[in-house]
Design an enzyme around this catalytic site. Structure first.
Site, PDB file in Angstrom:
ATOM      1  N   ASN A   1       1.649  -4.364   2.588  1.00 57.47           N
ATOM      2  CA  ASN A   1       2.155  -4.660   1.243  1.00 57.47           C
ATOM      3  C   ASN A   1       3.323  -3.735   0.916  1.00 57.47           C
ATOM      4  O   ASN A   1       3.707  -2.910   1.727  1.00 57.47           O
ATOM      5  CB  ASN A   1       1.031  -4.566   0.201  1.00 57.47           C
ATOM      6  CG  ASN A   1       0.440  -3.169   0.124  1.00 57.47           C
ATOM      7  OD1 ASN A   1       1.115  -2.223  -0.240  1.00 57.47           O
ATOM      8  ND2 ASN A   1      -0.825  -3.040   0.515  1.00 57.47           N
TER       9      ASN A   1
ATOM     10  N   PRO B   1     -14.005  -3.050   2.746  1.00 58.46           N
ATOM     11  CA  PRO B   1     -14.849  -2.342   1.769  1.00 58.46           C
ATOM     12  C   PRO B   1     -14.006  -1.937   0.558  1.00 58.46           C
ATOM     13  O   PRO B   1     -12.815  -1.688   0.688  1.00 58.46           O
ATOM     14  CB  PRO B   1     -15.324  -1.110   2.545  1.00 58.46           C
ATOM     15  CG  PRO B   1     -14.367  -0.950   3.675  1.00 58.46           C
ATOM     16  CD  PRO B   1     -13.842  -2.313   3.998  1.00 58.46           C
TER      17      PRO B   1
ATOM     18  N   PHE C   1      -6.025   2.676 -10.027  1.00 57.74           N
ATOM     19  CA  PHE C   1      -4.784   2.048 -10.453  1.00 57.74           C
ATOM     20  C   PHE C   1      -5.035   0.548 -10.493  1.00 57.74           C
ATOM     21  O   PHE C   1      -5.909   0.049  -9.781  1.00 57.74           O
ATOM     22  CB  PHE C   1      -3.640   2.359  -9.474  1.00 57.74           C
ATOM     23  CG  PHE C   1      -2.883   3.611  -9.835  1.00 57.74           C
ATOM     24  CD1 PHE C   1      -3.469   4.853  -9.689  1.00 57.74           C
ATOM     25  CD2 PHE C   1      -1.577   3.541 -10.320  1.00 57.74           C
ATOM     26  CE1 PHE C   1      -2.789   6.009 -10.031  1.00 57.74           C
ATOM     27  CE2 PHE C   1      -0.878   4.680 -10.662  1.00 57.74           C
ATOM     28  CZ  PHE C   1      -1.485   5.920 -10.524  1.00 57.74           C
TER      29      PHE C   1
HETATM   30  O1  PMT Z   1       3.423   3.224  -3.686  1.00 57.99           O
HETATM   31  P1  PMT Z   1       4.496   2.884  -4.692  1.00 57.99           P
HETATM   32  O2  PMT Z   1       5.648   2.096  -4.085  1.00 57.99           O
HETATM   33  O3  PMT Z   1       4.949   4.082  -5.483  1.00 57.99           O
HETATM   34  O4  PMT Z   1       3.848   1.875  -5.759  1.00 57.99           O
HETATM   35  C1  PMT Z   1       2.835   2.324  -6.594  1.00 57.99           C
HETATM   36  C2  PMT Z   1       1.699   1.305  -6.726  1.00 57.99           C
HETATM   37  C3  PMT Z   1       2.216   0.061  -7.445  1.00 57.99           C
HETATM   38  C4  PMT Z   1       1.143   0.923  -5.349  1.00 57.99           C
HETATM   39  C5  PMT Z   1       0.569   2.012  -7.558  1.00 57.99           C
HETATM   40  O5  PMT Z   1       1.091   2.364  -8.804  1.00 57.99           O
HETATM   41  C6  PMT Z   1      -0.634   1.097  -7.731  1.00 57.99           C
HETATM   42  O6  PMT Z   1      -0.730   0.271  -8.620  1.00 57.99           O
HETATM   43  N1  PMT Z   1      -1.653   1.245  -6.836  1.00 57.99           N
HETATM   44  C7  PMT Z   1      -2.850   0.398  -6.771  1.00 57.99           C
HETATM   45  C8  PMT Z   1      -2.507  -0.885  -6.088  1.00 57.99           C
HETATM   46  C9  PMT Z   1      -3.730  -1.782  -5.942  1.00 57.99           C
HETATM   47  O7  PMT Z   1      -4.212  -1.939  -4.867  1.00 57.99           O
HETATM   48  O8  PMT Z   1      -4.209  -2.243  -7.057  1.00 57.99           O
HETATM   49  P2  PMT Z   1      -5.475  -3.239  -7.160  1.00 57.99           P
HETATM   50  O9  PMT Z   1      -5.416  -3.698  -8.568  1.00 57.99           O
HETATM   51  O10 PMT Z   1      -5.443  -4.259  -6.087  1.00 57.99           O
HETATM   52  O11 PMT Z   1      -6.710  -2.298  -6.899  1.00 57.99           O
HETATM   53  C10 PMT Z   1      -7.392  -1.627  -7.955  1.00 57.99           C
HETATM   54  C11 PMT Z   1      -7.858  -0.263  -7.514  1.00 57.99           C
HETATM   55  O12 PMT Z   1      -8.875  -0.412  -6.506  1.00 57.99           O
HETATM   56  C12 PMT Z   1      -6.783   0.629  -6.905  1.00 57.99           C
HETATM   57  O13 PMT Z   1      -6.975   1.926  -7.388  1.00 57.99           O
HETATM   58  C13 PMT Z   1      -7.048   0.547  -5.406  1.00 57.99           C
HETATM   59  O14 PMT Z   1      -6.685   1.777  -4.750  1.00 57.99           O
HETATM   60  C14 PMT Z   1      -8.556   0.341  -5.368  1.00 57.99           C
HETATM   61  N2  PMT Z   1      -9.040  -0.423  -4.217  1.00 57.99           N
HETATM   62  C15 PMT Z   1      -8.606  -1.680  -3.994  1.00 57.99           C
HETATM   63  C16 PMT Z   1      -9.095  -2.400  -2.923  1.00 57.99           C
HETATM   64  C17 PMT Z   1     -10.034  -1.774  -2.062  1.00 57.99           C
HETATM   65  N3  PMT Z   1     -10.508  -2.427  -1.005  1.00 57.99           N
HETATM   66  N4  PMT Z   1     -10.452  -0.530  -2.294  1.00 57.99           N
HETATM   67  C18 PMT Z   1      -9.980   0.159  -3.361  1.00 57.99           C
HETATM   68  O15 PMT Z   1     -10.374   1.298  -3.590  1.00 57.99           O
END
Ligand code: PMT
Length: 408
Positions: free
Chosen positions: A212, A309, A327
């Site tokens: 991504n 996971p 996030f």
């Molecule tokens: O890296 P940059 O270019 O600076 O960009 C920053 C960013 C946009 C990546 C960052 O600010 C951000 O939003 N990170 C989280 C991206 C994400 O995966 O979001 P999500 O909404 O899909 O996931 C929600 C949360 O669950 C996140 O904290 C993620 O780390 C966590 N997660 C998701 C999937 C997974 N299998 N395990 C997780 O722990």
């Protein structure tokens, strides 16, 4: 500032070749008055403005200005000098030194020491106001700040060249105070902070993967800011092209399962987990051992994906879990989706951002909406380091409230 604000500090003072070099002589005296031991390294150009003898007399130690001085290397080699320092301060930092440090060059003793030291590096720029305002200079400073280099000043006012504006070296007494402030224990001293950053790569075959747009910048900024504020920081990084911030322990991983293992393995040793990584929700159910070939009659290819996971959810399920900051990367209905993640994943805080090409991901700046049970704060568009500081401020406040037994 107390008289002994720098007691025990071993300051390596790098003097650059600008007219403000004469003020560095007073700086040496004031650093020593504040209790620091000082050793001076000059660039070749600096020796044209002030003699090495001046700094030798004031610091009480021989001054070095070359990598190629055999007798000096025999006494304290440059690597030993880099290790000796508990703090490096470059003052005045000319536009040329700033550019060389940003590029990671090792073309003279001072630049080499800045690369070879594990000590925090601070610079005090001094230059003509046009040079200061030039986009090249500002881009170099942004690079250095991103790596955890502190920038003191510059002051504004009349300049030696007759112009008026920003670019004057900060006054020596203010530089000593600024350095002393960085020695004081930060507000995160004693905290163990775990940060995940960057994308995950989910392999399809030996040459292809599902990834991504995450650059890692947001998470690296959080790690850098937490370390600068005194926390013990471990950064679990997906595949990114970023330098490790000063004072941060880094573990590199590739796929979500590797990230899961690294993060869960550190759960018990962490007070706070900030999940800034963009973790792949799915991976191919098998990694082909050889490069997949295109069949001559095929117009489609089916990949079967299985779920990865959920790192945050597994952290949330632990007893004695760290303070959890997720996030949320959303393309629409940001607040509603983020609040749902906060509740569903039982998080303490969510930092939501709108993402798309050039927004949130990849860019140098971002805008965050912080949500926690019973509260919200919108952080307008700003550099990622600035946002990281504001996020940490909120974490400090919420953890403090929890320790005091108050809901935030
Ligand atoms: O890296 P940059 O270019 O600076 O960009 C920053 C960013 C946009 C990546 C960052 O600010 C951000 O939003 N990170 C989280 C991206 C994400 O995966 O979001 P999500 O909404 O899909 O996931 C929600 C949360 O669950 C996140 O904290 C993620 O780390 C966590 N997660 C998701 C999937 C997974 N299998 N395990 C997780 O722990």
């Amino acid at each position: 500032m107390t008289d002994n604000a720098l007691a025990g500090a071993r300051v390596l003072l790098g003097v650059g070749g600008g007219i403000a070099a004469y003020k560095a002589a007073d700086l040496v005296r004031r650093l020593r008055d504040a209790g620091a031991e000082v050793r001076v390294v000059m660039t070749a150009n600096a020796t044209r403005f002030v003699s090495a003898l001046t700094f030798q007399a004031l610091s009480g130690h021989a001054v070095r200005d070359s990598l190629w001085d055999e007798s000096a290397e025999a006494a304290m080699g440059h690597i030993e000098l880099a290790r000796w320092a508990s703090q490096v301060l470059v003052a005045p930092a000319t536009v040329d030194i700033i550019a060389r440090l940003a590029q990671g060059r090792a073309d003279d003793l001072l630049a080499t020491l800045c690369l070879a030291t594990g000590a925090p590096v601070a610079i005090a720029p001094a230059m003509n106001q046009q040079m200061w305002a030039h986009p090249a200079t500002q881009a170099n400073l942004a690079t250095l700040r991103q790596r955890g280099v502190r920038v003191f000043g510059p002051d504004s006012g009349g300049q030696a060249c007759g112009e008026f504006g920003a670019g004057r070296l900060m006054e020596p007494h203010s530089l000593v105070a600024a350095l002393a402030a960085t020695q004081a224990p930060g507000d995160l001293a004693g905290w163990s902070v775990l940060v995940s950053a960057g994308p995950t790569y989910e392999d399809i075959d030996p040459v292809r993967f599902i990834g991504n747009r995450s650059s890692g910048r947001m998470g690296f900024a959080v790690a850098a800011a937490a370390a600068a504020r005194g926390a013990d920081v471990t950064l679990v990084a997906g595949p990114v092209a970023l330098a490790t911030p000063a004072g941060v322990r880094r573990i590199d991983v590739r796929g979500a399962r590797q990230m899961h293992e690294a993060v869960l393995g550190l759960a018990g040793a962490s007070d706070v987990y900030v999940a800034a990584a963009a973790v792949g929700d799915f991976r191919p159910d098998q990694v082909a051992p050889r490069k997949l070939k295109k069949a001559s009659d095929a117009t489609t290819l089916e990949l079967r994906l299985v779920q990865n996971p959920d790192i945050l959810a597994d952290m949330a399920a632990l007893t004695g879990r760290p303070f959890l900051v997720g996030f949320a990367a959303e393309t629409e209905r940001v607040e509603a989706h983020a609040r749902d993640k906060l509740e569903r994943k039982r998080l303490d805080l969510v930092a939501a951002n709108e993402v798309g090409p050039g927004r949130g991901f990849e860019a140098e700046d971002n805008a965050l909406l912080l949500l926690w049970p019973g509260g919200r704060e919108a952080l307008p568009r700003a550099g990622k380091r600035e946002l990281a500081e504001a996020l940490l401020d909120r974490i400090v406040q919420l953890r403090q409230g929890r320790q005091d037994g108050n809901p935030a």
